[in-house]
Motif scaffolding. Structure first.
Motif, mmCIF file in Angstrom:
data_model
loop_
_atom_site.group_PDB
_atom_site.id
_atom_site.type_symbol
_atom_site.label_atom_id
_atom_site.label_comp_id
_atom_site.label_asym_id
_atom_site.label_seq_id
_atom_site.Cartn_x
_atom_site.Cartn_y
_atom_site.Cartn_z
ATOM 1 N N ARG A 39 145.368 119.288 0.150
ATOM 2 C CA ARG A 39 145.730 120.042 1.309
ATOM 3 C C ARG A 39 144.846 120.332 2.197
ATOM 4 N N MET A 40 145.047 120.167 3.385
ATOM 5 C CA MET A 40 143.891 120.735 4.466
ATOM 6 C C MET A 40 144.739 121.390 5.562
ATOM 7 N N TYR A 41 144.303 122.443 5.941
ATOM 8 C CA TYR A 41 144.840 123.279 7.236
ATOM 9 C C TYR A 41 143.792 123.633 8.341
ATOM 10 N N LEU A 42 144.336 123.064 9.476
ATOM 11 C CA LEU A 42 143.522 123.523 10.717
ATOM 12 C C LEU A 42 144.024 124.703 11.178
ATOM 13 N N LEU A 43 142.936 125.775 11.049
ATOM 14 C CA LEU A 43 143.407 127.004 11.626
ATOM 15 C C LEU A 43 142.711 127.526 12.798
ATOM 16 N N SER A 44 143.671 128.146 13.822
ATOM 17 C CA SER A 44 142.951 128.953 15.061
ATOM 18 C C SER A 44 142.620 130.287 14.695
ATOM 19 N N ALA A 101 138.947 126.719 12.168
ATOM 20 C CA ALA A 101 138.301 126.345 10.946
ATOM 21 C C ALA A 101 139.113 125.577 10.308
ATOM 22 N N LEU A 102 138.664 124.862 8.991
ATOM 23 C CA LEU A 102 139.242 124.106 8.234
ATOM 24 C C LEU A 102 139.483 124.825 6.683
ATOM 25 N N LEU A 103 140.755 124.626 6.379
ATOM 26 C CA LEU A 103 141.080 125.325 5.012
ATOM 27 C C LEU A 103 141.441 124.259 4.099
ATOM 28 N N PHE A 104 140.699 124.133 3.055
ATOM 29 C CA PHE A 104 140.909 123.047 1.866
ATOM 30 C C PHE A 104 141.566 123.913 0.694
ATOM 31 N N THR A 105 142.558 123.607 0.259
ATOM 32 C CA THR A 105 143.437 124.208 -0.872
ATOM 33 C C THR A 105 144.481 123.424 -1.480
ATOM 34 N N ASP A 106 145.164 123.799 -2.583
ATOM 35 C CA ASP A 106 146.170 123.154 -3.343
ATOM 36 C C ASP A 106 147.446 124.161 -3.027
ATOM 37 N N GLN A 107 147.120 125.362 -2.284
ATOM 38 C CA GLN A 107 148.494 126.009 -1.943
ATOM 39 C C GLN A 107 149.336 125.514 -0.918
ATOM 40 N N SER A 108 150.620 125.846 -0.970
ATOM 41 C CA SER A 108 151.707 125.189 -0.471
ATOM 42 C C SER A 108 151.348 125.836 1.262
ATOM 43 N N PRO A 109 152.083 125.110 2.214
ATOM 44 C CA PRO A 109 152.163 125.706 3.521
ATOM 45 C C PRO A 109 152.870 127.091 3.688
ATOM 46 N N ALA A 110 153.905 127.310 2.794
ATOM 47 C CA ALA A 110 154.609 128.709 2.859
ATOM 48 C C ALA A 110 153.674 129.887 2.354
ATOM 49 N N ASP A 111 152.898 129.555 1.457
ATOM 50 C CA ASP A 111 151.837 130.390 0.693
ATOM 51 C C ASP A 111 150.659 130.831 1.847
ATOM 52 N N VAL A 112 150.240 129.787 2.457
ATOM 53 C CA VAL A 112 149.152 130.044 3.390
ATOM 54 C C VAL A 112 149.847 130.715 4.661
#
Length: 224
Positions: A39-44, A101-112
């Motif tokens: 998973r990858m998240y775009l973070l503000s 920023a970009l966050l790369f992780t295997d964690q679920s959206p709910a946890d992040v």
């Protein structure tokens, strides 16, 4: 006899990396992370502070948080379907703007999302930031009673009408340090720091989420 400086040996082993080398390395790291993590998240980001970002990195390990120039992150991901490094990551690239920023992780959206909802440390606001609360100092000695008398000259330089009497700082009239919603000047930011008033809240929010295989979700419209 003093040592001669003419025969001084200069080591050439420590050579600074060229900007292009740093840029290429970041691009490779981002693409490798796209391959490694699911998973990858775009973070503000708001009120960015390096010490707070270090905490985020530690708490979200073994995930990888990358803060780089927007154009570098876009180039690494690919801004079109034809040049993207993974299926549908160009949609993330299209949304990159401002402080992010970009966050790369295997964690679920709910946890992040839960982590960032809880982790909101505060710090002293810097010059140019928007004041969140109005701060008015009343005339007299009470407003500045906690400050040492040695800073009285500094307070006058910051625009406060003060006078030192009997080792106590007297404010000769009411003084407005800042008003809510207005941009902080350098003097106002320094004054708030002296008064130990923190108005900057570090926040990171999930703007979009990508999952390996191509699943994409725009989360910006869901935020309050």
């Amino acid at each position: 006899m003093p040592k001669s400086r003419r025969n001084k040996v200069i080591a050439l082993t420590k050579v600074k990396k060229r900007p292009k080398e740093v840029k290429d390395k970041l691009i490779d790291e981002i693409r490798e992370c796209c391959e490694k993590y699911s998973r990858m998240y775009l973070l503000s980001m708001e009120s960015e502070r390096n010490n707070f970002l270090q905490v985020v990195r530690q708490k979200l390990r073994p995930g990888r948080l990358i803060c780089a120039k927007n154009k570098v992150m876009q180039l690494a991901l690919g801004t079109t379907k034809e040049c993207e490094c993974q299926d549908n990551v160009h949609k993330i690239a299209e949304m990159i703007s401002g402080h992010c920023a970009l966050l790369f992780t295997d964690q679920s959206p709910a946890d992040v999302e839960s982590f960032f909802a809880e982790y909101r440390p505060i710090d002293f606001a810097r010059s140019g930031a928007t004041a969140k609360h109005e701060v008015i100092l009343p005339k007299g000695i009470d407003a500045l009673a906690k400050l040492p008398h040695s800073v009285e000259a500094q307070l006058r330089q910051l625009g406060l009408p003060t006078q030192l009497k009997d080792a106590k700082i007297h404010l000769l009239g009411d003084h407005t340090v800042c008003k809510a919603g207005q941009e902080l000047s350098a003097d106002a930011a320094q004054m708030l720091k002296l008064l130990d008033i923190k108005q900057a809240e570090f926040t990171m929010g999930v703007e979009a989420h990508w999952q390996k295989g191509g699943a994409f979700k725009d989360c910006s419209a869901l935020e309050d």
